[in-house]
Design a protein around this motif. Structure first.
Motif, mmCIF file in Angstrom:
data_model
loop_
_atom_site.group_PDB
_atom_site.id
_atom_site.type_symbol
_atom_site.label_atom_id
_atom_site.label_comp_id
_atom_site.label_asym_id
_atom_site.label_seq_id
_atom_site.Cartn_x
_atom_site.Cartn_y
_atom_site.Cartn_z
ATOM 1 N N GLY A 301 0.814 -1.202 0.000
ATOM 2 C CA GLY A 301 0.000 0.000 0.000
ATOM 3 C C GLY A 301 0.850 1.255 0.000
ATOM 4 O O GLY A 301 1.974 1.255 0.520
ATOM 5 N N SER A 302 0.298 2.320 -0.548
ATOM 6 C CA SER A 302 1.032 3.588 -0.630
ATOM 7 C C SER A 302 0.692 4.531 0.515
ATOM 8 O O SER A 302 1.311 5.579 0.660
ATOM 9 N N GLY A 303 -0.310 4.179 1.303
ATOM 10 C CA GLY A 303 -0.761 5.063 2.368
ATOM 11 C C GLY A 303 -2.024 5.808 2.009
ATOM 12 O O GLY A 303 -2.623 6.467 2.863
ATOM 13 N N SER A 304 -2.423 5.728 0.740
ATOM 14 C CA SER A 304 -3.690 6.330 0.321
ATOM 15 C C SER A 304 -4.349 5.407 -0.693
ATOM 16 O O SER A 304 -3.686 4.604 -1.350
ATOM 17 N N VAL A 305 -5.656 5.534 -0.816
ATOM 18 C CA VAL A 305 -6.432 4.694 -1.726
ATOM 19 C C VAL A 305 -7.147 5.600 -2.714
ATOM 20 O O VAL A 305 -7.793 6.578 -2.317
ATOM 21 N N ARG A 306 -7.039 5.267 -4.004
ATOM 22 C CA ARG A 306 -7.693 6.045 -5.046
ATOM 23 C C ARG A 306 -9.030 5.413 -5.420
ATOM 24 O O ARG A 306 -9.166 4.184 -5.435
ATOM 25 N N GLY A 307 -10.009 6.237 -5.741
ATOM 26 C CA GLY A 307 -11.257 5.718 -6.267
ATOM 27 C C GLY A 307 -11.057 5.156 -7.669
ATOM 28 O O GLY A 307 -10.107 5.514 -8.370
ATOM 29 N N ILE A 308 -11.957 4.251 -8.083
ATOM 30 C CA ILE A 308 -11.840 3.627 -9.399
ATOM 31 C C ILE A 308 -13.200 3.572 -10.092
ATOM 32 O O ILE A 308 -14.244 3.678 -9.448
ATOM 33 N N ASP A 309 -13.147 3.382 -11.390
ATOM 34 C CA ASP A 309 -14.319 3.034 -12.187
ATOM 35 C C ASP A 309 -13.998 1.671 -12.776
ATOM 36 O O ASP A 309 -13.123 1.549 -13.640
ATOM 37 N N ALA A 310 -14.666 0.630 -12.305
ATOM 38 C CA ALA A 310 -14.266 -0.731 -12.658
ATOM 39 C C ALA A 310 -15.459 -1.588 -13.038
ATOM 40 O O ALA A 310 -16.513 -1.534 -12.398
ATOM 41 N N ASP A 311 -15.273 -2.374 -14.086
ATOM 42 C CA ASP A 311 -16.240 -3.390 -14.493
ATOM 43 C C ASP A 311 -15.840 -4.687 -13.808
ATOM 44 O O ASP A 311 -14.794 -5.265 -14.115
ATOM 45 N N LEU A 312 -16.664 -5.148 -12.875
ATOM 46 C CA LEU A 312 -16.359 -6.358 -12.103
ATOM 47 C C LEU A 312 -17.178 -7.557 -12.573
ATOM 48 O O LEU A 312 -17.325 -8.537 -11.833
ATOM 49 N N SER A 313 -17.680 -7.493 -13.802
ATOM 50 C CA SER A 313 -18.551 -8.565 -14.278
ATOM 51 C C SER A 313 -17.861 -9.929 -14.287
ATOM 52 O O SER A 313 -18.507 -10.950 -14.129
ATOM 53 N N GLU A 314 -16.539 -9.938 -14.477
ATOM 54 C CA GLU A 314 -15.823 -11.209 -14.516
ATOM 55 C C GLU A 314 -15.434 -11.699 -13.128
ATOM 56 O O GLU A 314 -15.003 -12.844 -12.985
ATOM 57 N N ALA A 315 -15.564 -10.863 -12.129
ATOM 58 C CA ALA A 315 -15.136 -11.251 -10.775
ATOM 59 C C ALA A 315 -16.055 -10.626 -9.743
ATOM 60 O O ALA A 315 -15.607 -9.958 -8.807
ATOM 61 N N GLY A 316 -17.360 -10.867 -9.889
ATOM 62 C CA GLY A 316 -18.328 -10.265 -8.983
ATOM 63 C C GLY A 316 -18.102 -10.608 -7.528
ATOM 64 O O GLY A 316 -18.416 -9.817 -6.630
ATOM 65 N N GLU A 317 -17.527 -11.784 -7.257
ATOM 66 C CA GLU A 317 -17.324 -12.196 -5.866
ATOM 67 C C GLU A 317 -16.328 -11.306 -5.135
ATOM 68 O O GLU A 317 -16.275 -11.298 -3.895
ATOM 69 N N LEU A 318 -15.528 -10.534 -5.872
ATOM 70 C CA LEU A 318 -14.591 -9.601 -5.245
ATOM 71 C C LEU A 318 -15.256 -8.300 -4.817
ATOM 72 O O LEU A 318 -14.668 -7.498 -4.095
#
Length: 431
Positions: A301-318
């Motif tokens: 980790g870098s110490g901060s977390v960035r927001g994302i725009d992500a298609d999770l259709s292939e890994a919905g369980e995540l």
């Protein structure tokens, strides 16, 4: 669905990270691989061995279901199981619990049983989608007795089915495809299976099914889009080894991301069809660094977390763990392609929205996902809905938010009974 009234003694205070989390966590076997291995070995000719089997509720339910149908599964050695196949026999009753793989993988095998096989499960399991599979079996000539197109139902096995061509809509679960494909070599004509409808979610799981069928000796043609053809034939017994469950690695790797630490999961496969392998890219997008080496996968980790725009259709369980991380980010996130999660162990989109907002978040549902706008969060009792992924997500939130209490952590026994111990040991580990 909601379990806010779980007894006080079931509540579990999520450990708050005292600093950057650093450590190594060995993850037990993949539930997805384990389920497929058990069905393939049961449908084979000749004994098979299963090394590094998953010891969890879902695999125990699958074993019990196979044993109820007369298939001998020897589980006395926790490191090596043996499967001695035979023709499935009824009458038998199969308890599916909340396991989608049991309720969707075993009925196509029960179709070649001699006698009736009845399927039922936990109360919420009766709400999970089953109609596409039951309609497909009926179209293939299988006698299905059901008051509705869900659990409970009975497969009236006659010892064989002809198989052939069938078209289904698998947009609510890729497990409908996998269930039919896994038993197809036992059908007189095999199967030509077509998907017609919106995109199939969790495509890597279908690829896993095809890869494992081929490894067992099946002839599979998936060269045409949305068409899978499996020829009839005998599968051979063989030695299987179960990979670590990469999806179950998500909360542990997320701990490095949200605390600015470093976590390694050893034995991460160099190539795999598990959707959990997408964590490498997802956690990089979220601001971490991913390194795959002979030592395993390490997320820093870098110490901060960035927001994302992500298609999770292939890994919905995540989604639950990723959503928890996004709630701790420094900018908004959009998670897409996951409308099918409304039919998982619980309605995960509604559950994540309710619980993140309960902690002070700002989450809204979309037609196919979630919009997450980070807000300062506060402690509360978080409902886990008897859903292992919801419990994992709540534990991740508890790293950064004081006084987060899970209503019940025992639901993690579905695929990772060791979760509370592994989590506590990791969070308490210091450099």
């Amino acid at each position: 669905m909601n379990d806010t009234r779980a007894p006080e003694e079931l509540r579990w205070p999520a450990p708050q990270a005292p600093g950057a989390v650093r450590g190594r966590v060995s993850i037990p076997g993949s539930k997805s691989m384990m389920s497929r291995v058990l069905v393939l070995t049961a449908a084979s000719h000749g004994a098979s061995s299963v090394a590094a089997p998953l010891l969890a509720r879902d695999s125990a339910l699958m074993v019990a279901g196979l044993q109820a149908m007369g298939i001998r599964v020897v589980t006395t050695d926790d490191a090596l199981w043996m499967v001695h196949p035979r023709a499935p026999q009824g009458p038998a009753a199969v308890d599916c619990g909340l396991a989608g793989t049991v309720m969707r993988f075993l009925p196509p095998l029960a179709a070649v049983a001699h006698g009736p096989i009845t399927f039922d499960g936990d109360p919420y399991a009766r709400k999970r989608p089953m109609a596409p599979l039951l309609r497909a079996l009926t179209a293939l000539g299988v006698s299905v007795d059901a008051a509705s197109e869900s659990l409970p139902f009975t497969i009236q096995g006659t010892g064989r089915i002809s198989g052939g061509e069938i078209t289904i809509d698998a947009s609510s679960s890729s497990q409908f495809l996998s269930g039919l494909l896994l038993s197809a070599p036992r059908y007189d004509r095999g199967i030509v299976l077509r998907h017609q409808g919106p995109p199939v979610p969790s495509r890597p799981h279908v690829r896993m099914t095809v890869d494992m069928l081929r490894a067992a000796g099946a002839a599979v043609d998936d060269s045409r889009p949305n068409v899978w053809e499996v020829e009839p034939g005998q599968l051979g017994g063989r030695a299987w080894h179960v990979e670590p469950d990469l999806s179950n690695a998500a909360p542990f790797l997320a701990a490095a991301l949200v605390t600015g630490g470093e976590v390694t999961v050893p034995d991460w496969p160099a190539t795999t069809s598990q959707p959990g392998d997408l964590l490498r890219d997802l956690f990089t997008q979220l601001g971490g660094r991913a390194v795959l080496s002979h030592d395993g996968l390490t997320i820093t980790g870098s110490g901060s977390v960035r927001g994302i725009d992500a298609d999770l259709s292939e890994a919905g369980e995540l989604t639950p763990v990723v959503a928890a991380v996004c709630a701790l980010a420094d900018s908004p996130s959009t998670l897409r392609g996951i409308g099918h999660l409304r039919g998982h162990e619980t309605d995960r989109l509604a559950a994540l929205t309710a619980e993140l907002n309960r902690l002070g978040g700002d989450v809204t549902e979309t037609d196919d996902g979630l919009r997450i706008r980070p807000r300062p969060l506060h402690g509360s009792v978080v409902d886990t809905y008897d859903d292992h992924r919801m419990a994992q997500a709540a534990a991740v939130l508890g790293l950064a938010v004081p006084d987060v209490v899970l209503s019940d952590v025992a639901c993690t026994s579905k695929t990772l009974p060791q979760f509370p111990q592994l989590w506590t040991e990791l969070v308490g580990a210091r450099p």
